[in-house]
Design a protein around this motif. Structure first.
Motif, mmCIF file in Angstrom:
data_model
loop_
_atom_site.group_PDB
_atom_site.id
_atom_site.type_symbol
_atom_site.label_atom_id
_atom_site.label_comp_id
_atom_site.label_asym_id
_atom_site.label_seq_id
_atom_site.Cartn_x
_atom_site.Cartn_y
_atom_site.Cartn_z
ATOM 1 N N SER A 38 0.848 -1.194 0.000
ATOM 2 C CA SER A 38 0.000 0.000 0.000
ATOM 3 C C SER A 38 0.880 1.239 0.000
ATOM 4 O O SER A 38 2.002 1.234 0.508
ATOM 5 N N PHE A 62 -2.454 -0.980 -3.514
ATOM 6 C CA PHE A 62 -3.618 -0.097 -3.402
ATOM 7 C C PHE A 62 -3.234 1.193 -2.694
ATOM 8 O O PHE A 62 -2.254 1.256 -1.950
ATOM 9 N N TYR A 78 -4.058 3.543 0.078
ATOM 10 C CA TYR A 78 -4.791 3.467 1.345
ATOM 11 C C TYR A 78 -5.672 4.700 1.577
ATOM 12 O O TYR A 78 -6.677 4.627 2.302
ATOM 13 N N GLU A 87 -9.262 4.145 0.525
ATOM 14 C CA GLU A 87 -9.953 3.021 1.153
ATOM 15 C C GLU A 87 -10.596 3.467 2.469
ATOM 16 O O GLU A 87 -9.908 3.610 3.474
ATOM 17 N N ALA A 103 -10.510 -3.597 2.599
ATOM 18 C CA ALA A 103 -9.491 -3.571 1.543
ATOM 19 C C ALA A 103 -8.546 -4.762 1.671
ATOM 20 O O ALA A 103 -8.218 -5.425 0.678
#
Length: 349
Positions: free
Chosen positions: A190, A210, A212, A215, A221
């Motif tokens: 992340s 991803f 963060y 999210e 997540a």
């Protein structure tokens, strides 16, 4: 007073003005200049005088800017004195038999053009100069050793295990992800921007990544990327991220606690609520200080140097040029402004 015939040299320095509470600012630091006479170590000293080439900006330095209220593994900076940290330098003069004029070294030095290093226990001679010297602030220095010690000696990875790395595009995280891929693990990282997420997948070979910040539910997540849970978590963030990870660890999972950058600028640290998972999932969670294991440095070099030279290992640096830009570079770590390892170039000789 200068001794007749000896050269007087100006020495620019980054000085800490006062202890810092809350979020650090550039104004907490100041560029000043002192004078050095002769560029020699004091007579009878076993110290080393170095010309600094590259300085390392690292998150742990934030703790050293605070007033020392409790004992720590490393001392606080002294207001009115130069900031200290890891760097790469060339020896100008030496009273120590382990080092001679012209040697390249990495280790603790000052945020200044020239430093007199009187404690040389954490000073390493650079034997391999056929790679970028700035790498010794990162992949071949403290961050590299941090990744190696935390991943191999605390997490003990096995092929096929599921690995999660937070702050994954930083100086340490990018290395952990690549080491995990070398061991045949499934790796997710992340980071805090689309650019960094793309870097994790395209440059460092992470399986998934991803942002963060996008999210709202970190637990959801992590369940999306780890439907069967996490075997290894390399912890760089703390706070809400750690809480979410604890809910997603597999039985006998391992967590290497390297840092908690989300907490460094808070006047009161956030609590962690899901520690019961340590018991339920029989998780081993261990903090570590890399300097305790510098005995492993030769072994680490045996692993990493061939990977770098063969192009199988990638390292990304964010370069700031000029000592005067060091405060902004350091502060940028805490807003995620840097992409990769943050380095300050003091001199390219």
């Amino acid at each position: 007073m200068a001794i007749e015939g000896q050269e007087v040299v100006s020495n620019k320095q980054i000085i800490l003005n006062d202890y810092v509470t809350g979020y650090p600012k550039e104004s907490h630091m100041e560029l000043k200049s002192s004078k050095l006479t002769g560029l020699k170590v004091p007579e009878g000293s076993d110290g080393v005088l170095v010309k600094n080439l590259y300085l390392s900006c690292d998150p742990y330095m934030r703790g050293r800017m605070a007033r020392p209220l409790v004992a720590s593994y490393v001392g606080a900076f002294q207001p009115g004195s130069p900031i200290k940290g890891y760097g790469v330098a060339r020896v100008v003069d030496s009273g120590n038999p382990k080092f001679k004029k012209g040697d390249l070294v990495w280790g603790f030095t000052g945020w200044e053009e020239y430093s007199l290093i009187t404690t040389t226990d954490a000073l390493f001679k650079i034997e391999h100069a056929d790679v970028p010297l700035s790498y010794y602030t990162g992949v071949l220095g403290m961050p590299g050793m941090t990744a190696y010690v935390g991943f191999y000696h605390i997490c003990s990875p096995k092929k096929g295990e599921r690995v999660y790395v937070s702050a994954a595009s930083g100086a340490v995280g990018q290395l952990v992800g690549q080491l995990a891929k070398l061991e045949g693990c499934y790796v997710v990282g992340s980071a805090g921007s689309k650019e960094k997420v793309d870097l994790l997948k395209s440059k460092f070979g992470f399986d998934e990544a991803f942002n963060y910040k996008e999210e709202p539910d970190l637990d959801a997540a992590l369940k999306r990327y780890f439907p069967d849970g996490i075997d290894i978590y390399f912890e760089n963030v703390g706070g809400k991220m750690l809480d979410a990870v604890l809910l997603n660890m597999r039985i006998h999972g391992r967590i290497a606690v390297c840092g908690m950058i989300s907490q460094y600028n808070l006047e009161k640290s956030e609590g962690v609520h899901n520690l019961m998972s340590l018991i339920k999932q029989r998780i081993r969670m261990e903090g570590f200080i890399v300097s305790d294991r510098y005995d492993l440095y030769p072994k680490y070099l045996e692993l990493i140097l061939p990977l770098i030279k063969s192009g199988k290992f990638t390292y990304v640096e964010d370069i700031a040029k000029g000592l005067e830009n060091a405060p902004a570079a350091l502060i940028g770590l805490f807003s995620g402004r840097n992409v990769g390892k943050q380095v300050v170039v003091v001199s390219e000789e």
